[in-house]
Design an enzyme around this catalytic site. Structure first.
Site, short mmCIF file in Angstrom:
data_model
loop_
_atom_site.label_atom_id
_atom_site.label_comp_id
_atom_site.label_asym_id
_atom_site.label_seq_id
_atom_site.Cartn_x
_atom_site.Cartn_y
_atom_site.Cartn_z
N LYS A 1 -26.31 15.47 -5.86
CA LYS A 1 -26.21 15.45 -4.39
C LYS A 1 -26.47 16.86 -3.89
O LYS A 1 -26.24 17.83 -4.60
CB LYS A 1 -24.81 15.01 -3.95
CG LYS A 1 -24.77 14.40 -2.58
CD LYS A 1 -25.21 12.96 -2.63
CE LYS A 1 -25.17 12.29 -1.27
NZ LYS A 1 -25.38 10.85 -1.41
N GLY B 1 -19.78 3.31 12.21
CA GLY B 1 -20.95 4.17 11.96
C GLY B 1 -22.20 3.40 12.33
O GLY B 1 -22.41 2.29 11.85
N TYR B 2 -23.02 3.97 13.22
CA TYR B 2 -24.22 3.25 13.64
C TYR B 2 -25.46 4.08 13.35
O TYR B 2 -26.37 4.22 14.17
CB TYR B 2 -24.12 2.86 15.12
CG TYR B 2 -24.75 1.52 15.42
CD1 TYR B 2 -24.24 0.35 14.85
CD2 TYR B 2 -25.87 1.41 16.23
CE1 TYR B 2 -24.82 -0.88 15.11
CE2 TYR B 2 -26.45 0.17 16.49
CZ TYR B 2 -25.92 -0.96 15.92
OH TYR B 2 -26.49 -2.19 16.16
N GLY B 3 -25.49 4.66 12.15
CA GLY B 3 -26.67 5.40 11.69
C GLY B 3 -27.53 4.48 10.86
O GLY B 3 -27.51 3.25 11.02
N ASN B 4 -28.27 5.05 9.94
CA ASN B 4 -29.20 4.26 9.13
C ASN B 4 -28.51 3.07 8.47
O ASN B 4 -28.93 1.92 8.60
CB ASN B 4 -29.86 5.18 8.08
CG ASN B 4 -30.81 4.41 7.19
OD1 ASN B 4 -31.53 3.53 7.64
ND2 ASN B 4 -30.80 4.71 5.91
N GLY C 1 -25.28 1.78 8.91
CA GLY C 1 -24.49 0.91 9.78
C GLY C 1 -25.35 0.01 10.64
O GLY C 1 -25.13 -1.22 10.70
P1 NAD Z 1 -26.55 8.61 9.41
O1 NAD Z 1 -26.51 10.06 9.67
O2 NAD Z 1 -27.80 7.86 9.66
O3 NAD Z 1 -25.36 7.88 10.22
C1 NAD Z 1 -24.03 8.26 10.21
C2 NAD Z 1 -23.34 7.54 11.35
O4 NAD Z 1 -21.93 7.73 11.29
C3 NAD Z 1 -23.76 8.02 12.74
O5 NAD Z 1 -23.96 6.90 13.58
C4 NAD Z 1 -22.55 8.80 13.23
O6 NAD Z 1 -22.43 8.82 14.64
C5 NAD Z 1 -21.45 8.00 12.59
N1 NAD Z 1 -20.15 8.67 12.50
C6 NAD Z 1 -19.87 9.93 12.11
N2 NAD Z 1 -18.53 10.15 12.20
C7 NAD Z 1 -17.98 8.97 12.62
C8 NAD Z 1 -16.65 8.54 12.90
N3 NAD Z 1 -15.62 9.35 12.74
N4 NAD Z 1 -16.46 7.25 13.32
C9 NAD Z 1 -17.49 6.42 13.48
N5 NAD Z 1 -18.77 6.78 13.23
C10 NAD Z 1 -19.01 8.03 12.83
O7 NAD Z 1 -26.07 8.45 7.88
P2 NAD Z 1 -26.33 7.23 6.91
O8 NAD Z 1 -27.52 7.55 6.07
O9 NAD Z 1 -26.25 5.95 7.65
O10 NAD Z 1 -25.06 7.38 5.93
C11 NAD Z 1 -23.79 6.84 6.27
C12 NAD Z 1 -22.96 6.73 5.00
O11 NAD Z 1 -23.65 5.93 4.04
C13 NAD Z 1 -22.70 8.06 4.28
O12 NAD Z 1 -21.43 8.01 3.67
C14 NAD Z 1 -23.77 8.10 3.21
O13 NAD Z 1 -23.43 8.93 2.13
C15 NAD Z 1 -23.81 6.64 2.82
N6 NAD Z 1 -25.04 6.20 2.16
C16 NAD Z 1 -26.25 6.33 2.75
C17 NAD Z 1 -27.38 5.87 2.10
C18 NAD Z 1 -28.73 5.90 2.74
O14 NAD Z 1 -29.66 5.30 2.17
N7 NAD Z 1 -28.90 6.50 3.89
C19 NAD Z 1 -27.29 5.32 0.80
C20 NAD Z 1 -26.02 5.19 0.23
C21 NAD Z 1 -24.91 5.64 0.92
#
Ligand code: NAD
Length: 416
Positions: free
Chosen positions: A106, A218-221, A223
């Site tokens: 990581k 969480g509403y990123g990638n 969520g």
């Molecule tokens: P991202 O940056 O696209 O989204 C993160 C989201 O979390 C954002 O919408 C942000 O506003 C929200 N957030 C942050 N703090 C918050 C809180 N306190 N309450 C509610 N929402 C909150 O990131 P991502 O890629 O979606 O990753 C999210 C999680 O998934 C991380 O733990 C990451 O390690 C894990 N993950 C991601 C992937 C991937 O392919 N992107 C793969 C495996 C695991």
């Protein structure tokens, strides 16, 4: 308030529990407690203001007994070596649970990407890549996106790596844009894996995903795509949140419209037809499936008792503390652990890497069919161990992952 336990502390405790169950050789346990290599770098860049910005970054490589290191890169103000080390260890177990030939790594940079311009982010990414250049590469360590990094970030890494090498090396990163060798289906793969696991868990409860209620933190990638796919499969998304707050609608939210609203306003809050609620309330909403998809330590001993979901599918890495695990287990909530639930991302990354190495481009159906088979098998493998050992699915997944890595270490032997 509970004393906060660090992500690495949690990772070590999980490893201890698995080692105990597996009766793991104490020497191998010691090896697995610490990463093989941790590189810290101080990244200096020209800021748009004309001044110099200095950012702390790192790349942690935990264990590569089963194949090259693999893992995401995170940009966040809370990034530190402790967190990145934990995430690298979870990657090792995750790759082993879905049985793909990678070790865990990581990376991260402590910065606030929301306050940086695109040019500053590009300069920081390229400088960071140049500083970790000797330790990454298609057969050494293959980065991917994580929190607040995306396909564009991967494109900058690929270009920097390729420029230094003198030729194009698309296989040095995954999660790239499709135009430069990214895989079909990669952007949604983590979430598709989360939803496949939730669907399989629902079957164990004689429940269907169609009509099930779902809350997403969480509403990123991860969520948003998890909400979108579950909605497309007929589930009802009743609550979602991001870092600015949460929203609730008993009749169900349209995740596509929520996404548009977030694109326009920067937040899910104040979405028409919904009620604003707090982040905590989203976690505590009565629902069939809860998907924590933000950051670590969301479900702790302080709120675990208030979780009212039947299934918790961990989209995020490390959202539940070990104390909360126990409480959820006692409440008979099925918790699908991160190293299984969100393993679809690294699995599709692996498919992207294979396609790049073979100079191929597979159709999305092929990627998704392979992913479905992998995830269903991994879910069943873990479920069977959890029933046999009468333990939480997290411990079962760890037993499977740690056991496979330990076996590889034993088989390789120690050099010299
Ligand atoms: P991202 O940056 O696209 O989204 C993160 C989201 O979390 C954002 O919408 C942000 O506003 C929200 N957030 C942050 N703090 C918050 C809180 N306190 N309450 C509610 N929402 C909150 O990131 P991502 O890629 O979606 O990753 C999210 C999680 O998934 C991380 O733990 C990451 O390690 C894990 N993950 C991601 C992937 C991937 O392919 N992107 C793969 C495996 C695991």
């Amino acid at each position: 308030m509970a004393k906060a336990i660090s992500p690495y502390g949690i990772a070590l405790e999980q490893l201890r529990l698995a080692a105990e169950k597996l009766k793991l050789d104490s020497g191998i346990h010691e090896m697995l407690k610490v990463p093989k290599r941790s590189l810290t770098v101080s990244i200096t860049i020209r800021m748009d203001s004309g001044g110099i910005g200095v950012f702390n970054g790192c790349r942690v490589q935990h264990m590569d007994a089963r194949g090259p290191f693999k893992g995401g890169i995170r940009y966040h103000p809370n990034v530190d070596l402790d967190e990145v080390t934990a995430l690298s260890m979870w990657m090792t177990w995750k790759c082993a649970v879905v049985d793909i030939p990678y070790g865990g790594a990581k990376g991260g940079i402590c910065c606030n990407p929301k306050k940086m311009s695109k040019d500053e982010l590009e300069r920081m990414t390229r400088r960071y890549t140049s500083m970790i250049f000797d330790f990454i590469g298609p057969y050494r360590d293959v980065p991917a996106p994580d929190v607040y990094t995306d396909a564009q970030t991967m494109a900058w890494i690929m270009d920097t790596y390729s420029q230094i090498k003198g030729y194009s090396v698309p296989e040095c990163v995954t999660g790239k844009p499709i135009s430069i060798g990214g895989s079909e289906g990669r952007a949604e793969a983590t979430s598709l894996g989360v939803d496949i696991c939730a669907r399989e868990a629902a079957k164990q409860l004689n429940m269907k995903l169609k009509g099930a209620t779902v809350a997403v933190q969480g509403y990123g990638n991860v969520g948003w795509n998890a909400a979108k796919i579950a909605h497309d499969w007929g589930a009802k998304i009743t609550a979602v949140s991001d870092s600015t707050g949460g929203i609730y609608c008993k009749e169900g939210l349209n995740p596509y419209k929520v996404y548009e609203h977030k694109q326009k306003t920067g937040s899910v809050v104040n979405f028409k037809g919904s009620q604003n609620i707090t982040n905590q309330e989203v976690l505590e909403t009565k629902c069939d499936i809860l998907v924590p998809a933000a950051l670590e330590n969301s479900i702790t001993k302080d709120n675990a008792d208030k979780i009212r979901a039947k299934i918790v599918a961990e989209g995020a890495n490390g959202p539940t503390t070990p104390e909360a695990d126990k409480i959820l287990f006692e409440k008979r909530i099925i918790l699908i652990p991160d190293i299984l639930a969100n393993a679809g991302g690294v699995t599709a990354s692996y498919y992207e890497w294979v396609q790049n190495l073979e100079r191929e481009h597979w159709p999305v159906e092929e990627v998704n069919t392979k992913l479905e088979t992998k995830m269903v098998k991994a879910f069943n493998d873990v479920y069977v161990v959890s029933k046999k050992e009468k333990c939480e699915m997290r411990i079962a997944a760890l037993m499977l992952g740690v056991g496979r890595v330990a076996e590889a270490i034993k088989t390789l032997g120690l050099w010299p």
